[in-house]
Scaffold this motif. Structure first.
Motif, PDB file in Angstrom:
ATOM      1  N   LYS A 192       0.844  -1.187   0.000  1.00 30.19           N
ATOM      2  CA  LYS A 192       0.000   0.000   0.000  1.00 30.19           C
ATOM      3  C   LYS A 192       0.881   1.239   0.000  1.00 30.19           C
ATOM      4  O   LYS A 192       1.973   1.238   0.551  1.00 30.19           O
ATOM      5  CB  LYS A 192      -0.885  -0.013   1.243  1.00 30.19           C
ATOM      6  CG  LYS A 192      -2.005   0.963   1.220  1.00 30.19           C
ATOM      7  CD  LYS A 192      -2.916   0.722   2.409  1.00 30.19           C
ATOM      8  CE  LYS A 192      -4.103   1.644   2.370  1.00 30.19           C
ATOM      9  NZ  LYS A 192      -4.999   1.421   3.498  1.00 30.19           N
ATOM     10  N   LYS A 193       0.418   2.322  -0.630  1.00 29.01           N
ATOM     11  CA  LYS A 193       1.199   3.547  -0.676  1.00 29.01           C
ATOM     12  C   LYS A 193       0.781   4.466   0.466  1.00 29.01           C
ATOM     13  O   LYS A 193      -0.389   4.598   0.779  1.00 29.01           O
ATOM     14  CB  LYS A 193       1.022   4.247  -2.010  1.00 29.01           C
ATOM     15  CG  LYS A 193       1.693   3.494  -3.141  1.00 29.01           C
ATOM     16  CD  LYS A 193       1.693   4.288  -4.408  1.00 29.01           C
ATOM     17  CE  LYS A 193       2.455   3.551  -5.480  1.00 29.01           C
ATOM     18  NZ  LYS A 193       2.532   4.335  -6.710  1.00 29.01           N
ATOM     19  N   LEU A 194       1.770   5.102   1.073  1.00 28.93           N
ATOM     20  CA  LEU A 194       1.562   5.995   2.200  1.00 28.93           C
ATOM     21  C   LEU A 194       2.002   7.394   1.799  1.00 28.93           C
ATOM     22  O   LEU A 194       3.151   7.590   1.406  1.00 28.93           O
ATOM     23  CB  LEU A 194       2.389   5.505   3.398  1.00 28.93           C
ATOM     24  CG  LEU A 194       2.293   6.312   4.669  1.00 28.93           C
ATOM     25  CD1 LEU A 194       0.919   6.147   5.299  1.00 28.93           C
ATOM     26  CD2 LEU A 194       3.359   5.861   5.656  1.00 28.93           C
ATOM     27  N   PRO A 195       1.093   8.384   1.861  1.00 25.45           N
ATOM     28  CA  PRO A 195       1.508   9.742   1.513  1.00 25.45           C
ATOM     29  C   PRO A 195       2.373  10.344   2.616  1.00 25.45           C
ATOM     30  O   PRO A 195       2.075  10.200   3.800  1.00 25.45           O
ATOM     31  CB  PRO A 195       0.171  10.489   1.387  1.00 25.45           C
ATOM     32  CG  PRO A 195      -0.792   9.729   2.220  1.00 25.45           C
ATOM     33  CD  PRO A 195      -0.324   8.302   2.196  1.00 25.45           C
ATOM     34  N   TYR A 196       3.452  11.007   2.213  1.00 21.98           N
ATOM     35  CA  TYR A 196       4.345  11.647   3.173  1.00 21.98           C
ATOM     36  C   TYR A 196       5.034  12.819   2.492  1.00 21.98           C
ATOM     37  O   TYR A 196       5.731  12.639   1.502  1.00 21.98           O
ATOM     38  CB  TYR A 196       5.367  10.630   3.707  1.00 21.98           C
ATOM     39  CG  TYR A 196       6.315  11.210   4.735  1.00 21.98           C
ATOM     40  CD1 TYR A 196       5.875  11.519   6.012  1.00 21.98           C
ATOM     41  CD2 TYR A 196       7.639  11.454   4.422  1.00 21.98           C
ATOM     42  CE1 TYR A 196       6.728  12.046   6.953  1.00 21.98           C
ATOM     43  CE2 TYR A 196       8.505  11.980   5.364  1.00 21.98           C
ATOM     44  CZ  TYR A 196       8.050  12.280   6.622  1.00 21.98           C
ATOM     45  OH  TYR A 196       8.897  12.813   7.555  1.00 21.98           O
TER      46      TYR A 196
END
Length: 86
Positions: free
Chosen positions: A54-58
């Motif tokens: 899953k992609k995590l925004p940062y």
């Protein structure tokens, strides 16, 4: 106790129902003002579920995460180094 349209009214047992309704009619503008203000409050987001891939925004970028499970660890540690979370 009586609940009408999501508003719960708690009043002394000795209060006559007609008297209670009179108080509610008098206080209705204040009650509605508070009701609308409460409805405008945004609910906190649902807790995130961390799943590998899953992609995590940062900081304006999205990073793919990898979850490693360890039965011996009671807490979660997240590290970010050179564009990767560890």
């Amino acid at each position: 106790m009586e609940c009408i349209e999501g508003v719960t009214v708690v009043a002394p047992a000795h209060l006559v129902q007609e008297e209670l309704y009179g108080i509610l009619r008098k206080k209705a503008p204040w009650i509605l003002d508070k009701w609308y203000a409460l409805n405008e409050i945004k609910h906190p987001p649902a807790p995130k579920e961390f799943v590998s891939g899953k992609k995590l925004p940062y900081l304006g970028h999205h990073y793919r995460i990898k979850v490693k499970q360890n039965q011996d660890i009671e807490r979660v540690t997240v590290l970010f180094h050179q564009g990767k979370f560890f």
